[in-house]
Design a protein around this motif. Structure first.
Motif, PDB file in Angstrom:
ATOM      1  N   SER A 150       0.871  -1.455   0.118  1.00  0.00           N
ATOM      2  CA  SER A 150      -0.058   0.000  -0.126  1.00  0.00           C
ATOM      3  C   SER A 150       0.995   1.378  -0.020  1.00  0.00           C
ATOM      4  O   SER A 150       0.175   2.237  -0.355  1.00  0.00           O
ATOM      5  CB  SER A 150      -0.945   0.030   0.980  1.00  0.00           C
ATOM      6  OG  SER A 150      -0.259  -0.231   2.444  1.00  0.00           O
ATOM      7  N   GLY A 165      -7.527  -9.769  -5.232  1.00  0.00           N
ATOM      8  CA  GLY A 165      -7.287  -8.155  -4.803  1.00  0.00           C
ATOM      9  C   GLY A 165      -6.231  -7.459  -4.638  1.00  0.00           C
ATOM     10  O   GLY A 165      -6.000  -6.289  -4.903  1.00  0.00           O
ATOM     11  N   ASP A 166      -5.062  -8.211  -4.477  1.00  0.00           N
ATOM     12  CA  ASP A 166      -3.793  -7.911  -4.131  1.00  0.00           C
ATOM     13  C   ASP A 166      -3.357  -7.368  -5.444  1.00  0.00           C
ATOM     14  O   ASP A 166      -3.398  -7.837  -6.673  1.00  0.00           O
ATOM     15  CB  ASP A 166      -3.007  -8.962  -3.515  1.00  0.00           C
ATOM     16  CG  ASP A 166      -3.267  -9.207  -2.068  1.00  0.00           C
ATOM     17  OD1 ASP A 166      -3.971  -8.353  -1.406  1.00  0.00           O
ATOM     18  OD2 ASP A 166      -2.629 -10.175  -1.445  1.00  0.00           O
ATOM     19  N   GLU A 167      -2.236  -6.390  -5.500  1.00  0.00           N
ATOM     20  CA  GLU A 167      -1.627  -6.186  -6.684  1.00  0.00           C
ATOM     21  C   GLU A 167      -0.213  -6.659  -6.942  1.00  0.00           C
ATOM     22  O   GLU A 167       0.766  -6.525  -5.898  1.00  0.00           O
ATOM     23  CB  GLU A 167      -1.388  -4.542  -6.990  1.00  0.00           C
ATOM     24  CG  GLU A 167      -2.920  -3.679  -6.951  1.00  0.00           C
ATOM     25  CD  GLU A 167      -2.976  -2.364  -7.443  1.00  0.00           C
ATOM     26  OE1 GLU A 167      -1.802  -1.786  -7.238  1.00  0.00           O
ATOM     27  OE2 GLU A 167      -3.987  -1.888  -7.890  1.00  0.00           O
ATOM     28  N   CYS A 180      -4.475 -13.132 -13.336  1.00  0.00           N
ATOM     29  CA  CYS A 180      -4.505 -11.717 -13.197  1.00  0.00           C
ATOM     30  C   CYS A 180      -5.267 -11.063 -14.064  1.00  0.00           C
ATOM     31  O   CYS A 180      -5.652 -11.578 -15.248  1.00  0.00           O
ATOM     32  CB  CYS A 180      -2.959 -11.240 -13.136  1.00  0.00           C
ATOM     33  SG  CYS A 180      -1.930 -12.283 -11.917  1.00  0.00           S
ATOM     34  N   ALA A 183      -3.565  -4.121 -14.698  1.00  0.00           N
ATOM     35  CA  ALA A 183      -4.074  -2.759 -14.022  1.00  0.00           C
ATOM     36  C   ALA A 183      -3.275  -1.770 -14.563  1.00  0.00           C
ATOM     37  O   ALA A 183      -4.024  -0.559 -14.862  1.00  0.00           O
ATOM     38  CB  ALA A 183      -3.667  -2.790 -12.427  1.00  0.00           C
ATOM     39  N   THR A 208      -7.461 -10.016 -18.857  1.00  0.00           N
ATOM     40  CA  THR A 208      -7.207 -11.190 -18.024  1.00  0.00           C
ATOM     41  C   THR A 208      -6.231 -11.889 -18.689  1.00  0.00           C
ATOM     42  O   THR A 208      -5.962 -12.337 -19.848  1.00  0.00           O
ATOM     43  CB  THR A 208      -8.341 -11.972 -17.683  1.00  0.00           C
ATOM     44  OG1 THR A 208      -9.005 -12.473 -18.771  1.00  0.00           O
ATOM     45  CG2 THR A 208      -9.460 -11.085 -16.999  1.00  0.00           C
ATOM     46  N   GLN A 221       1.830  -4.007 -13.841  1.00  0.00           N
ATOM     47  CA  GLN A 221       1.266  -4.247 -12.729  1.00  0.00           C
ATOM     48  C   GLN A 221      -0.358  -4.915 -12.678  1.00  0.00           C
ATOM     49  O   GLN A 221      -1.083  -4.358 -13.688  1.00  0.00           O
ATOM     50  CB  GLN A 221       0.953  -2.632 -12.079  1.00  0.00           C
ATOM     51  CG  GLN A 221       0.503  -2.784 -10.663  1.00  0.00           C
ATOM     52  CD  GLN A 221       0.520  -1.209 -10.071  1.00  0.00           C
ATOM     53  OE1 GLN A 221       1.445  -0.618 -10.578  1.00  0.00           O
ATOM     54  NE2 GLN A 221      -0.496  -0.763  -9.335  1.00  0.00           N
ATOM     55  N   CYS A 222      -0.588  -5.999 -12.072  1.00  0.00           N
ATOM     56  CA  CYS A 222      -1.671  -6.517 -12.072  1.00  0.00           C
ATOM     57  C   CYS A 222      -2.340  -6.804 -10.780  1.00  0.00           C
ATOM     58  O   CYS A 222      -1.837  -6.723  -9.866  1.00  0.00           O
ATOM     59  CB  CYS A 222      -1.279  -7.908 -12.854  1.00  0.00           C
ATOM     60  SG  CYS A 222      -0.492  -7.894 -14.284  1.00  0.00           S
ATOM     61  N   GLU A 223      -3.888  -6.727 -11.052  1.00  0.00           N
ATOM     62  CA  GLU A 223      -4.633  -7.313  -9.907  1.00  0.00           C
ATOM     63  C   GLU A 223      -4.632  -8.696  -9.826  1.00  0.00           C
ATOM     64  O   GLU A 223      -5.280  -9.541 -10.917  1.00  0.00           O
ATOM     65  CB  GLU A 223      -5.942  -6.657  -9.811  1.00  0.00           C
ATOM     66  CG  GLU A 223      -6.968  -6.950  -8.681  1.00  0.00           C
ATOM     67  CD  GLU A 223      -8.418  -6.324  -9.016  1.00  0.00           C
ATOM     68  OE1 GLU A 223      -9.174  -6.778  -8.279  1.00  0.00           O
ATOM     69  OE2 GLU A 223      -8.415  -5.313  -9.635  1.00  0.00           O
ATOM     70  N   LEU A 225      -6.729 -12.328  -9.541  1.00  0.00           N
ATOM     71  CA  LEU A 225      -7.965 -12.793  -9.501  1.00  0.00           C
ATOM     72  C   LEU A 225      -8.341 -14.031  -8.684  1.00  0.00           C
ATOM     73  O   LEU A 225      -9.711 -14.190  -8.378  1.00  0.00           O
ATOM     74  CB  LEU A 225      -8.497 -13.019 -10.847  1.00  0.00           C
ATOM     75  CG  LEU A 225      -8.185 -11.633 -11.697  1.00  0.00           C
ATOM     76  CD1 LEU A 225      -8.797 -11.990 -13.437  1.00  0.00           C
ATOM     77  CD2 LEU A 225      -9.203 -10.535 -11.320  1.00  0.00           C
TER      78      LEU A 225
END
Length: 643
Positions: A150, A165-167, A180, A183, A208, A221-223, A225
Motif C-alpha cells: 500500500s 485483490g492484491d496487486e 490476473c 491494471a 485477463t 502491474q496486475c490485480e 483474481l
C-alpha cells in the motif's frame, strides 16, 4: 513441493489419496522396516556363502532370510492361490521360492525374494520420481511473486500469502503465477504453456491473463483474481496430481502368456531329463529359471509412466487429459463430431443488418427482441444485445417457440412471428437463399412481413486446416452439427471440407445426433466449445471441450483445450498415438529381453535370481526413459519429422 506451497501440496495429497494412492497394506510394505528386513536377509545370505556354512544350518538360515525379506509376498501368493489366481506374479514367485529349496537351490530362492522386494522398492521410487519430475517439467508450479504494498514499495511473498485483490508486479521474463487482470501497462505474453499456441499476444489494461503465461515485454502491474490453488495453472496440475497408474495386463495376454511359459518349462525339463542331457535336479532348476521369466507384468510395467509423461507433455502444449484411460481411448479414436459454434465458427453470433422499408431499425429490433425474450435459441441473445433497450415482459403473451424455426408471440395483442426461411415457407412465402455464412430471420407483424434480420457467426480461418491436421493423425470420419440453418451449415461445410453435417440442432438434438454417429468398434470423440451444453456429458466415448476462459472446474470434459485454437485437438491425437507407439516399443523391448533370457536359461547359463535381476534392470530402463520421452527435444523433433 516445499512449505511455501503447503496449501497446494495438501490439496494434491488429498487428491492422490482419493484417486489412486496405494492401499494401506501396500503402504505398510514400503515402510522403513522393509529396508531393515532386506538388509538383514542380505547379510545372512552373504555370510552363508562367505563362511561356507554347511547344511542343514545353511538351509535353515537361507529359508529364514527368504521368509524375512519376502513374507508379505509369500502371504499374498498363498492368498492368490486360495482365490484361484494361480498365475499372479506373487503366486509364481512363491512357488519358485518353495521349489528352489526342495531341490537344493535355497541360495537362489532366498536371493529371489530379496530381489523381488528390491525391485518393488525401485519401481516405487522411479514412479514417485516420475511424478515429481513430470510436474517440475511443466514449469507450472510457482512459489513466489512480487507484491506491491500500500505504501508503493514492492516485496516478494510466497503465493499462499497472496490473495485475490492484491496487486503484483510481473517483470519481463517472469511468469504469471496466478490468474490476473492487467491494471497498468501494455506488454506481450506467451500463454503457450496454457493453450499451446498463443505466443506474442498483446495485453493491456483490463485484459485477463491466465497463470502460467510468460511476460515477454514490459513490466506489468496486475490485480490478482484468484487464490493459490484456484488459478488456472494449479487446476491443470490437479489433472496430474494422481500417481502414475500401475500396469494393467490385458486379460487375453494374461490368460495365455504365463501358462504357456509354464507348460514350456515343464516340457523342457522332462525332455532334457529323459534325454539325459541333465539330471533331474538340474532339469527342474532350469525349468524354475524359465518360469521366473513367465510373469507378463514386466511387459506392461512401463505403460503407466509413459501415459503419465504423455499427459504432462500434452499439458505443456495446451491439452489436458483427464486420465490415462482417456489417453488410451484417444489413441484408438478415428471418429470426430464437431459442434460448429465456437469450434468451426467464432461462436459470436451478431446482428449485422436490419432490412425494413416499413420500420426504422430501432423499432424493428425492439419488436424482434421482445419476440425472442423467452427463447433459449443462441440467436435470441444476439438480437437482445443488438437492441440495447429494456425488455418489458408484461407486453408479451402466448409465447410459442418452434425449435430451430422461430417464435410466435402476441406483442401488445398483435401477432408477431420471427423465424427462418423454413418458417416463412410454411407461411406461404419464398425468399432468396442467404449468402455466405449469414442467417436471415424474417419478421412478420400481424399478417404482413415487415423486414429481415441478418445474423452472422464468422467461420474460423482454422476451419480450413483442422480437417487435414486431424486426417494426418488417423481420423477417418468427421461430421458436425449446428443450431444454424441449412444454408449456414452448408457454407461451414464448404469452407471446412467436412461434408457430413446436421443443421437446426438444439441442445437435445445435438446429443441425439452424437448418439446416432457412434460406431460399434471405434470410440467417438465429440468436440465442442465450453459454452455449448455446459455441465453435460454426451454419449460419446470422449468429450473434448475448448474454453478460452480456463473454466476447467467443469466436470463434463475428458479432454480440455484451455485456449482459442481448435486445431490444438490434433496435438491431443498426436500425443495419444505417440504414447501408444512408445508403449509398443517398450513392450517389444521387454519381450526381446525376455526371449534372450529364456534362451540363456534354457542353456543352463544363468540362475533364478540373476534372470530376475536382468529383467528388473530392463524394466527400470524403460521407466526412466519414458519419463523423459515427451519432454526431451530429440524426441519432440522426431515427432515433428514424422508428422
Amino acid at each position: 513441493m516445499n512449505d511455501s506451497n503447503a496449501k497446494f501440496a495438501e490439496s494434491l495429497k488429498h487428491l492422490n489419496r482419493r484417486l489412486g494412492a496405494r492401499s494401506q497394506k501396500e503402504r505398510k510394505e514400503f515402510s522403513p522396516y522393509l529396508f531393515i528386513r532386506i538388509f538383514i536377509s542380505c547379510v545372512i545370505c552373504i555370510c552363508v556363502r562367505a563362511l561356507s556354512v554347511s547344511a542343514p544350518v545353511s538351509v535353515i538360515l537361507l529359508l529364514c532370510a527368504g521368509i524375512l525379506s519376502g513374507y508379505n509376498i509369500i502371504i499374498d501368493g498363498v492368498d492368490n492361490v486360495m482365490q484361484e489366481r494361480y498365475f499372479d506374479r506373487t503366486s509364481i514367485m512363491t512357488l519358485i521360492f518353495i521349489v528352489s529349496f526342495c531341490i537344493g537351490f535355497g541360495y537362489e530362492g532366498a536371493w529371489l525374494m530379496i530381489l523381488v522386494q528390491v525391485g518393488g522398492l525401485l519401481n516405487s521410487y522411479v514412479t514417485d520420481q516420475t511424478k515429481n519430475q513430470v510436474i517440475n517439467m511443466t514449469n507450472l508450479d510457482f512459489e513466489t511473486v512480487t507484491v506491491l504494498k500500500s505504501d508503493g514499495t514492492a516485496a516478494e511473498k510466497f503465493l499462499n500469502e497472496v490473495h485475490a485483490g492484491d496487486e503484483i508486479i510481473i517483470r519481463s521474463g517472469e511468469y504469471f503465477p496466478l490468474d490476473c487482470m492487467v491494471a497498468t501497462g501494455t506488454s506481450e505474453i506467451d500463454s503457450s504453456k496454457i493453450d499451446g499456441r498463443s505466443a506474442g499476444v498483446t495485453v493491456s489494461v483490463g485484459d485477463t491473463v491466465p497463470a502460467g503465461s510468460l511476460n515477454l515485454g514490459q513490466t506489468l502491474q496486475c490485480e490478482v483474481l484468484t487464490e493459490k490453488g484456484e488459478d488456472t495453472a494449479s487446476k491443470l496440475l490437479h489433472t496430474l496430481s494422481q500417481q502414475p497408474e500401475p500396469a494393467r495386463i490385458p486379460r487375453k495376454f494374461e490368460r495365455w502368456f504365463t501358462p504357456t511359459i509354464l507348460a514350456v518349462s515343464i516340457v523342457f525339463a522332462i525332455v532334457i531329463a529323459v534325454t539325459k542331457k541333465a539330471d533331474a535336479y538340474d532339469a527342474i532348476h532350469r525349468a524354475l529359471v524359465l518360469f521366473t521369466l513367465s510373469s507378463a507384468f514386466p511387459v506392461f510395467s512401463g505403460f503407466g509412466n509413459i501415459r503419465y509423461a504423455a499427459r504432462a507433455g500434452a499439458l505443456t502444449r495446451g491439452v489436458a487429459f483427464r486420465s490415462d484411460d482417456v489417453l488410451t481411448d484417444t489413441a484408438a479414436c478415428t471418429d470426430v463430431v464437431f459442434s460448429a459454434e465456437g469450434i468451426l465458427t467464432t461462436g459470436k453470433q451478431k446482428v449485422v443488418q436490419v432490412d425494413s422499408s416499413k420500420l426504422d431499425s430501432q423499432t424493428f429490433l425492439k419488436i424482434a427482441a421482445h419476440a425472442v425474450a423467452f427463447s433459449k435459441n443462441p440467436d435470441a441473445v444476439s438480437i437482445i444485445q443488438a437492441y440495447h433497450g429494456p425488455i418489458y415482459v408484461e407486453h408479451i403473451q402466448d409465447f410459442t417457440e418452434i425449435p430451430n424455426c422461430g417464435v410466435k408471440v402476441l406483442f401488445d395483442g398483435v401477432p408477431v412471428i420471427l423465424g427462418t426461411q423454413m418458417l416463412l415457407a410454411a407461411a406461404g412465402n419464398s425468399v432468396a437463399k442467404p449468402e455466405q455464412d449469414q442467417e436471415v430471420l424474417f419478421l412478420m407483424v400481424g399478417h404482413e412481413m415487415v423486414g429481415t434480420l441478418t445474423l452472422s457467426d464468422p467461420i474460423r480461418k482454422s476451419s480450413e486446416t483442422i480437417l487435414p491436421l486431424l486426417q494426418e493423425q488417423g481420423i477417418t470420419r468427421e461430421t458436425f452439427c449446428t443450431a444454424y440453418s441449412e444454408a449456414t451449415a452448408e457454407k461451414i461445410a464448404e469452407k471446412s471440407g467436412i461434408r457430413t453435417y446436421q443443421s437446426n440442432c438444439g441442445e437435445d438434438a445435438r446429443l441425439h445426433f452424437v448418439e446416432t454417429c457412434k460406431g460399434e468398434n471405434q470410440p467417438l470423440l465429440y468436440f465442442r466449445h465450453g459454452k455449448t451444453l455446459p455441465n453435460c456429458h454426451s454419449s460419446a466415448a470422449l468429450d473434448a471441450v475448448m474454453d478460452s476462459t480456463q473454466n476447467i472446474d467443469a466436470t463434463e470434459w475428458d479432454i480440455f483445450l484451455p485456449g482459442i485454437h481448435p486445431t490444438t485437438l490434433a496435438e491431443a491425437f498426436r500425443t495419444a498415438r505417440s504414447a501408444k507407439k512408445l508403449n509398443q516399443i517398450s513392450a517389444g523391448f521387454i519381450c526381446v529381453v525376455k526371449a534372450i533370457l529364456l534362451a540363456v536359461a534354457a542353456a543352463g547359463l544363468t540362475t533364478v535370481w540373476f534372470s530376475a535381476l536382468l529383467e528388473l534392470v530392463a524394466v527400470l530402463l524403460v521407466k526412466v526413459f519414458s519419463t523423459q520421452a515427451f519432454f526431451e527435444k530429440p524426441f519432440q523433433n522426431l515427432r515433428k519429422k514424422e508428422h
